[in-house]
Design an enzyme around this catalytic site. Structure first.
Site, PDB file in Angstrom:
ATOM      1  N   HIS A 127       0.829  -1.220   0.000  1.00  9.03           N
ATOM      2  CA  HIS A 127       0.000   0.000   0.000  1.00  9.03           C
ATOM      3  C   HIS A 127       0.861   1.267   0.000  1.00  9.03           C
ATOM      4  O   HIS A 127       0.427   2.300   0.494  1.00  9.03           O
ATOM      5  CB  HIS A 127      -0.959   0.044   1.195  1.00  9.03           C
ATOM      6  CG  HIS A 127      -1.677  -1.247   1.443  1.00  9.03           C
ATOM      7  ND1 HIS A 127      -2.899  -1.536   0.871  1.00  9.03           N
ATOM      8  CD2 HIS A 127      -1.324  -2.329   2.172  1.00  9.03           C
ATOM      9  CE1 HIS A 127      -3.282  -2.751   1.265  1.00  9.03           C
ATOM     10  NE2 HIS A 127      -2.345  -3.254   2.043  1.00  9.03           N
TER      11      HIS A 127
ATOM     12  N   SER B   7      15.922  20.884 -15.301  1.00  5.65           N
ATOM     13  CA  SER B   7      14.756  21.698 -15.613  1.00  5.65           C
ATOM     14  C   SER B   7      15.244  22.988 -16.240  1.00  5.65           C
ATOM     15  O   SER B   7      16.333  23.468 -15.934  1.00  5.65           O
ATOM     16  CB  SER B   7      13.991  21.980 -14.316  1.00  5.65           C
ATOM     17  OG  SER B   7      13.284  23.190 -14.448  1.00  5.65           O
TER      18      SER B   7
ATOM     19  N   LYS C 142      17.157  20.570 -10.259  1.00  3.39           N
ATOM     20  CA  LYS C 142      16.412  19.359 -10.594  1.00  3.39           C
ATOM     21  C   LYS C 142      17.193  18.350 -11.430  1.00  3.39           C
ATOM     22  O   LYS C 142      18.011  18.702 -12.266  1.00  3.39           O
ATOM     23  CB  LYS C 142      15.144  19.730 -11.366  1.00  3.39           C
ATOM     24  CG  LYS C 142      14.226  20.621 -10.562  1.00  3.39           C
ATOM     25  CD  LYS C 142      13.031  19.904 -10.020  1.00  3.39           C
ATOM     26  CE  LYS C 142      12.125  19.462 -11.117  1.00  3.39           C
ATOM     27  NZ  LYS C 142      10.802  19.139 -10.644  1.00  3.39           N
TER      28      LYS C 142
ATOM     29  N   GLU D 173       9.988   8.273 -17.004  1.00  7.41           N
ATOM     30  CA  GLU D 173       8.637   8.821 -17.174  1.00  7.41           C
ATOM     31  C   GLU D 173       8.100   8.529 -18.580  1.00  7.41           C
ATOM     32  O   GLU D 173       6.927   8.221 -18.761  1.00  7.41           O
ATOM     33  CB  GLU D 173       8.649  10.334 -16.934  1.00  7.41           C
ATOM     34  CG  GLU D 173       8.904  10.711 -15.488  1.00  7.41           C
ATOM     35  CD  GLU D 173       9.105  12.217 -15.332  1.00  7.41           C
ATOM     36  OE1 GLU D 173       8.145  12.882 -14.927  1.00  7.41           O
ATOM     37  OE2 GLU D 173      10.201  12.715 -15.632  1.00  7.41           O
TER      38      GLU D 173
ATOM     39  N   GLN E 203      -6.173  -3.910 -43.030  1.00  5.90           N
ATOM     40  CA  GLN E 203      -5.036  -3.039 -43.320  1.00  5.90           C
ATOM     41  C   GLN E 203      -4.679  -2.194 -42.088  1.00  5.90           C
ATOM     42  O   GLN E 203      -3.563  -1.698 -41.976  1.00  5.90           O
ATOM     43  CB  GLN E 203      -5.399  -2.140 -44.511  1.00  5.90           C
ATOM     44  CG  GLN E 203      -4.311  -1.223 -44.961  1.00  5.90           C
ATOM     45  CD  GLN E 203      -4.614  -0.671 -46.346  1.00  5.90           C
ATOM     46  OE1 GLN E 203      -4.699  -1.413 -47.325  1.00  5.90           O
ATOM     47  NE2 GLN E 203      -4.806   0.640 -46.436  1.00  5.90           N
TER      48      GLN E 203
END
Ligand code: ARG
Length: 452
Positions: A148, A269, A275, A282, A314
């Site tokens: 979880h 970034s 960053k 991703e 096709q």
């Protein structure tokens, strides 16, 4: 933009823009068909030689991009046939004797699917070996296992990574399984009823490298289940890659800080200098949606088709090519990215030691002292609650805290560590270090034996 769209029927009908990718397979099929016609005495030896020479010249034109593709000729089959006649004269018109574009396209796409599966298996193998290398390097790294997405129990990094090897090996199994059914030759089915010429189909299949010949001409030209099977195997493979990507993305966040992705597989970034975004992971995750879409698209196109060939078929090619390109590229990215992952051992170990990951271990401890497990579970729940209320973690508890919760606790309870917890999971398939070491060796042996 809108006026760039094709609105005339001939262009709408044309498959050349995408089926030109089958040019080599189409030439290969045609050469084998020419030989089969000659064996059946439909062509003379001279005709056979001249047609094959023409087809070889076409193949030579394809490589350097000199083949004159013409959209007005609709598809790859007509393009090659017309070029053949241009190159060798009217005898080229004999190639299509006893054959239809219906069995021709089914043959081409089967040859293509077989090639793509071989390429995918090769890349899956490389990806698995990369995971195994990481599992081996991280054999002594313990992290928190999750359920979880809540910290659950300590686990070896190697064990975690081998879970993805298991998935990938099943994916390879599904692709191999698909291959056995794709490896059947439709040629000789003609339009739908079987060719009217005495073709030795077994010899033809042998020349083309097919394991068997189709048993029913109508089925052979009408179904595309071998493509759908490939698409579903591809969709599931991508889904598995996507799950690992999701973990790489989560794990490379500051919140987890479990991994750093190599700079070639991440990007900065344009605005935030600090960053390092895990873009490749991703994108693989994002592209999974496309491949699932490709599968759904073809299933939907085929679902209500009466026998035998219909032009709807096709529509099989674009999803096939898209899924094949996406799968192969994604596997290549994964095999390249996995070795660049730098796992942050301290962060992982700290996560495993924090909180209440050893709660199950404590319940097992009591159970080993004769307390029924259900009762033990209750005692440890109480212990956890009290600790939480006092703002403590399990590692802050003293012997007193334990003995207050149950008289079965003795001072050896303080010996319980993440290492001892992991070591106790000593069953086949468990996370104990010796089991994981065995699993790594076994996986490596399987994959190296499989290695192309
Ligand atoms: N371009 C067609 C396809 O991809 C080839 C087969 C056409 N056959 C026909 N009878 N119109 O399916």
């Amino acid at each position: 933009m809108a006026d760039e769209l094709n609105t005339n029927p001939a262009d709408f009908l044309a498959s050349l823009p995408f089926d030109k990718r089958l040019a080599y397979h189409d030439v290969t099929g045609s050469i084998a068909w020419t030989q089969a016609l000659a064996r059946a005495d439909v062509l003379t030896g001279d005709e056979e030689q001249s047609i094959i020479a023409g087809l070889e010249s076409i193949r030579a034109e394809l490589d350097p991009g000199q083949f004159p593709f013409r959209l007005e000729l609709e598809d790859i089959h007509f393009n090659i046939e017309r070029r053949l006649i241009e190159l060798i004269g009217p005898v080229g018109g004999k190639l299509h004797t006893g054959r239809s574009r219906n069995d021709q396209i089914a043959t081409d796409t089967r040859l293509y699917v077989k090639d793509v599966i071989a390429a995918a298996l090769q890349r899956l193998n490389a990806y698995c070996l990369a995971l195994i290398d990481q599992a081996e390097q991280g054999i002594d790294v313990i992290l928190s296992g999750y359920t979880h997405l809540q910290r659950a129990q300590p686990v070896l990094l190697g064990h975690h990574l081998l879970a993805y090897v298991e998935m990938a090996e099943r994916d390879a199994g599904r692709l191999r399984d698909t291959l056995t059914r794709a490896d059947v030759m439709p040629l000789g089915s003609a339009a739908l009823t079987g060719t009217a010429y005495p073709i030795d189909r077994d010899a033809l299949a042998n020349d083309l490298g097919f394991a068997a010949v189709s048993r029913n001409s109508m089925d052979a030209v009408a179904d595309r289940d071998y493509i759908i099977e490939f698409l579903s195997a591809a969709a599931l493979t991508m889904t598995h890659l996507s799950r690992l990507c999701e973990e790489i993305i989560l794990w490379s966040s500051d919140e987890f800080g479990f991994v750093r992705v190599g700079s070639d597989y991440a990007s900065g970034s344009s605005i935030m200098p600090q960053k390092r975004n895990p873009d490749i992971a991703e994108l693989v995750r994002g592209k999974t949606g496309r491949v699932v879409g490709d599968m759904v698209a073809l299933l939907t196109s085929v679902k209500a088709l009466p026998l035998a060939y219909n032009r709807d078929l096709q529509e099989d090619k674009e999803p096939l090519f898209d899924a094949a390109d996406t799968l192969l590229a994604s596997l290549e990215m994964m095999a390249g990215m996995v070795p660049t992952l730098e796992f942050q051992r301290e962060r992982m170990q700290a996560a495993a030691e924090s909180g209440f990951l050893l709660a199950t271990e404590l319940a097992d401890y009591l159970a080993a002292k004769g307390v029924p497990f259900r009762e033990a579970h209750g005692i440890v729940s109480g212990l956890v609650e009290t600790a939480l209320a006092d703002g403590k973690e399990l590692r802050d508890l003293k012997l007193d805290d334990y003995t207050r919760a149950s008289s079965h606790f003795e001072d050896d309870v303080l010996d319980i560590t993440v290492e001892s917890a992991v070591a106790k999971r000593n069953v086949v398939g468990g996370t104990a270090p010796n089991r994981v070491r065995e699993a790594i060796a076994a996986a490596r042996a399987r994959l190296e034996a499989d290695s192309p």
